[in-house]
Write an enzyme that holds these catalytic residues in place. Structure first.
Site, PDB file in Angstrom:
ATOM      1  N   LYS A 114      29.365  31.856  81.033  1.00  0.00           N
ATOM      2  CA  LYS A 114      30.519  31.863  80.135  1.00  0.00           C
ATOM      3  C   LYS A 114      31.844  31.704  80.860  1.00  0.00           C
ATOM      4  O   LYS A 114      32.850  31.379  80.238  1.00  0.00           O
ATOM      5  CB  LYS A 114      30.518  33.134  79.275  1.00  0.00           C
ATOM      6  CG  LYS A 114      29.374  33.129  78.272  1.00  0.00           C
ATOM      7  CD  LYS A 114      29.615  33.974  77.052  1.00  0.00           C
ATOM      8  CE  LYS A 114      28.532  33.655  76.018  1.00  0.00           C
ATOM      9  NZ  LYS A 114      28.560  34.485  74.843  1.00  0.00           N
ATOM     10  N   LYS A 197      20.759  24.305  74.919  1.00  0.00           N
ATOM     11  CA  LYS A 197      20.332  25.086  73.752  1.00  0.00           C
ATOM     12  C   LYS A 197      21.314  24.904  72.608  1.00  0.00           C
ATOM     13  O   LYS A 197      22.508  24.646  72.818  1.00  0.00           O
ATOM     14  CB  LYS A 197      20.169  26.558  74.124  1.00  0.00           C
ATOM     15  CG  LYS A 197      21.463  27.324  74.316  1.00  0.00           C
ATOM     16  CD  LYS A 197      21.183  28.828  74.305  1.00  0.00           C
ATOM     17  CE  LYS A 197      22.471  29.596  74.059  1.00  0.00           C
ATOM     18  NZ  LYS A 197      22.409  30.770  73.289  1.00  0.00           N
ATOM     19  N   LYS A 200      26.552  28.151  69.269  1.00  0.00           N
ATOM     20  CA  LYS A 200      27.780  28.271  68.476  1.00  0.00           C
ATOM     21  C   LYS A 200      28.943  27.614  69.178  1.00  0.00           C
ATOM     22  O   LYS A 200      29.879  27.161  68.557  1.00  0.00           O
ATOM     23  CB  LYS A 200      28.168  29.743  68.375  1.00  0.00           C
ATOM     24  CG  LYS A 200      27.379  30.522  67.426  1.00  0.00           C
ATOM     25  CD  LYS A 200      27.828  31.974  67.566  1.00  0.00           C
ATOM     26  CE  LYS A 200      26.719  32.884  67.157  1.00  0.00           C
ATOM     27  NZ  LYS A 200      26.852  34.209  67.727  1.00  0.00           N
TER      28      LYS A 200
HETATM   29  P1  ATP Z   1      26.584  31.294  72.172  1.00  0.00           P
HETATM   30  O1  ATP Z   1      25.748  30.080  72.253  1.00  0.00           O
HETATM   31  O2  ATP Z   1      27.984  31.033  71.781  1.00  0.00           O
HETATM   32  O3  ATP Z   1      26.427  32.195  73.345  1.00  0.00           O
HETATM   33  P2  ATP Z   1      24.563  32.116  70.467  1.00  0.00           P
HETATM   34  O4  ATP Z   1      24.434  30.970  69.548  1.00  0.00           O
HETATM   35  O5  ATP Z   1      23.642  32.244  71.630  1.00  0.00           O
HETATM   36  O6  ATP Z   1      26.038  32.133  70.973  1.00  0.00           O
HETATM   37  P3  ATP Z   1      24.289  34.936  69.981  1.00  0.00           P
HETATM   38  O7  ATP Z   1      24.995  35.777  68.992  1.00  0.00           O
HETATM   39  O8  ATP Z   1      24.608  35.110  71.419  1.00  0.00           O
HETATM   40  O9  ATP Z   1      24.492  33.425  69.591  1.00  0.00           O
HETATM   41  O10 ATP Z   1      22.737  35.087  69.800  1.00  0.00           O
HETATM   42  C1  ATP Z   1      22.089  35.708  68.726  1.00  0.00           C
HETATM   43  C2  ATP Z   1      20.590  35.650  68.880  1.00  0.00           C
HETATM   44  O11 ATP Z   1      20.123  34.320  68.703  1.00  0.00           O
HETATM   45  C3  ATP Z   1      20.078  36.082  70.249  1.00  0.00           C
HETATM   46  O12 ATP Z   1      18.878  36.850  70.083  1.00  0.00           O
HETATM   47  C4  ATP Z   1      19.789  34.783  70.944  1.00  0.00           C
HETATM   48  O13 ATP Z   1      18.788  34.921  71.921  1.00  0.00           O
HETATM   49  C5  ATP Z   1      19.320  33.919  69.785  1.00  0.00           C
HETATM   50  N1  ATP Z   1      19.612  32.511  70.033  1.00  0.00           N
HETATM   51  C6  ATP Z   1      20.828  31.978  70.251  1.00  0.00           C
HETATM   52  N2  ATP Z   1      20.737  30.654  70.428  1.00  0.00           N
HETATM   53  C7  ATP Z   1      19.425  30.338  70.326  1.00  0.00           C
HETATM   54  C8  ATP Z   1      18.679  29.129  70.429  1.00  0.00           C
HETATM   55  N3  ATP Z   1      19.276  27.966  70.648  1.00  0.00           N
HETATM   56  N4  ATP Z   1      17.346  29.169  70.262  1.00  0.00           N
HETATM   57  C9  ATP Z   1      16.740  30.343  70.027  1.00  0.00           C
HETATM   58  N5  ATP Z   1      17.369  31.527  69.918  1.00  0.00           N
HETATM   59  C10 ATP Z   1      18.692  31.539  70.076  1.00  0.00           C
END
Ligand code: ATP
Ligand code: LTN
Length: 331
Positions: A114, A197, A200
């Site tokens: 990050k 991946k 957001k």
């Molecule tokens: P950012 O990408 O901005 O870090 P994020 O999309 O990972 O945010 P989080 O709130 O950090 O969102 O994650 C929420 C949950 O979703 C966590 O358990 C994380 O492991 C899962 N997650 C996030 N992105 C993915 C993905 N691409 N595939 C599967 N699980 C995911």
């Protein structure tokens, strides 16, 4: 016998969850709530480790609560609450920070990722100590199991280390939790850039399917997913990341195993395959979107539910915090 306890949470850091959050987190949680005593939080204290607008944050907390419920989390059975409503989280995080090594915290890869773009100068100390707050979340509730995507595994490992260290130094206080990671579809990738991946915080959201997108938009994003020129519908993470991602998405939507999909689509083109993936995702997400919008139409009822659940959560959390303070000689 009491059911084992699970704890998990997501950040209210966007206006909608995406398909990765849905498959990697919410779908699993929904299935687990029958067999476990479940706590699911909206981690707003984690969200503010990067700048947030106060009004937007307040709205996003409600929107996330509505998406949890629309996705099948039952607030009467599972304790669905907002992290900042329970003061013990910040308090235990401080206690745990005093037994965390600086080097140990520096090894957390999420902080490195990050800060890769903006540099460490621009990052807050809160972003650095983020995993310690996460450890406090988990340990306050004596969670046995923490279901998360594989990007969070390192934080759960740190939580285990801190729990073991605390117990050894101050006497048995915390339950040592285990992470639980979904094997298939543990990571969903960006449809336009299947090497990274689905996130957001991607630069563009063309390859991100939002839960609250209109169904036509969702279908279009999936039909425009990047594939390859080889033409075969088979899973190969290295050589065919786009097709592999779509196969895993379809499996997560319908339960049909990847091997069965490969056999069924043999000799068919990408067009028909993508249409089926799009239809399956829309069939799953459209009702979740509708239900979210219905719940958001009554914010007072949402707030009431969240307040009642925060009280339930605080009872458990306060007792654990008192135990930890006592053990450290603070009371
Ligand atoms: P950012 O990408 O901005 O870090 P994020 O999309 O990972 O945010 P989080 O709130 O950090 O969102 O994650 C929420 C949950 O979703 C966590 O358990 C994380 O492991 C899962 N997650 C996030 N992105 C993915 C993905 N691409 N595939 C599967 N699980 C995911
Ligand atoms: N760091 C997690 C969110 C999170 C969490 C938790 C997950 C905060 N506290 C406790 C499981 C248990 C994330 O970014 N997905």
């Amino acid at each position: 016998m009491a059911q084992p306890r699970i704890y998990s949470g997501m950040q209210p850091s966007s206006g909608s969850l995406h398909l990765g959050n849905y498959i990697g987190a919410l779908q699993q949680w929904r299935r687990m709530q029958d067999d476990y005593d479940a706590f699911f939080s909206i981690v707003d204290l984690h969200a503010i480790t990067v700048p947030q607008s106060p009004e937007v944050l307040r709205e996003q907390v409600r929107t996330l609560a509505a998406q949890y419920m629309a996705g099948g989390i039952d607030p009467d059975r599972s304790c669905l609450y907002v992290q900042s409503h329970v003061a013990a989280h910040a308090q235990l995080a401080w206690l745990l920070s005093t037994i965390t090594g600086f080097g140990e915290a520096s090894r957390m890869t999420q902080f490195k990722d990050k800060t890769a773009k903006g540099g460490q100068e621009a990052a807050s100390v809160g972003l650095f100590t983020y995993p310690i707050l996460m450890a406090a979340d988990i340990l306050l509730y004596d969670a046995d199991i923490v279901p998360v995507g594989d990007d969070q595994k390192q934080h759960v490992e740190l939580t285990r280390d801190l729990a073991e260290r605390f117990n050894k130094r101050f006497g048995k206080t915390f339950t040592v939790p285990k992470p639980q990671i979904l094997a298939d579809g543990a990571r969903i990738y960006d449809l336009q850039n299947p090497q990274s991946k689905m996130s957001k915080s991607a630069d563009t959201d063309k390859g991100v399917v939002w839960l609250l997108d209109e169904p036509t938009k969702t279908a279009k994003k999936i039909r425009s997913a990047v594939t390859d020129t080889d033409g075969a519908i088979r899973a190969d993470r290295e050589a065919k990341p786009g097709v592999t991602n779509l196969l895993e998405i379809l499996t997560a939507m319908t339960g049909e195993p990847v091997a069965a999909l490969e056999a069924r689509f043999e000799g068919q083109g990408y067009g028909a395959f993508k249409t089926e993936v799009a239809d399956a995702v829309v069939a799953e997400l459209a009702p979740v979107r509708e239900r979210t919008l219905e719940l958001l139409a009554d914010p007072a009822e949402l707030d009431r539910l969240l307040a009642a659940n925060a009280e339930r959560a605080a009872e458990v959390a306060d007792a654990t915090l008192a135990r930890a303070m006592e053990a450290m000689g603070l009371r």
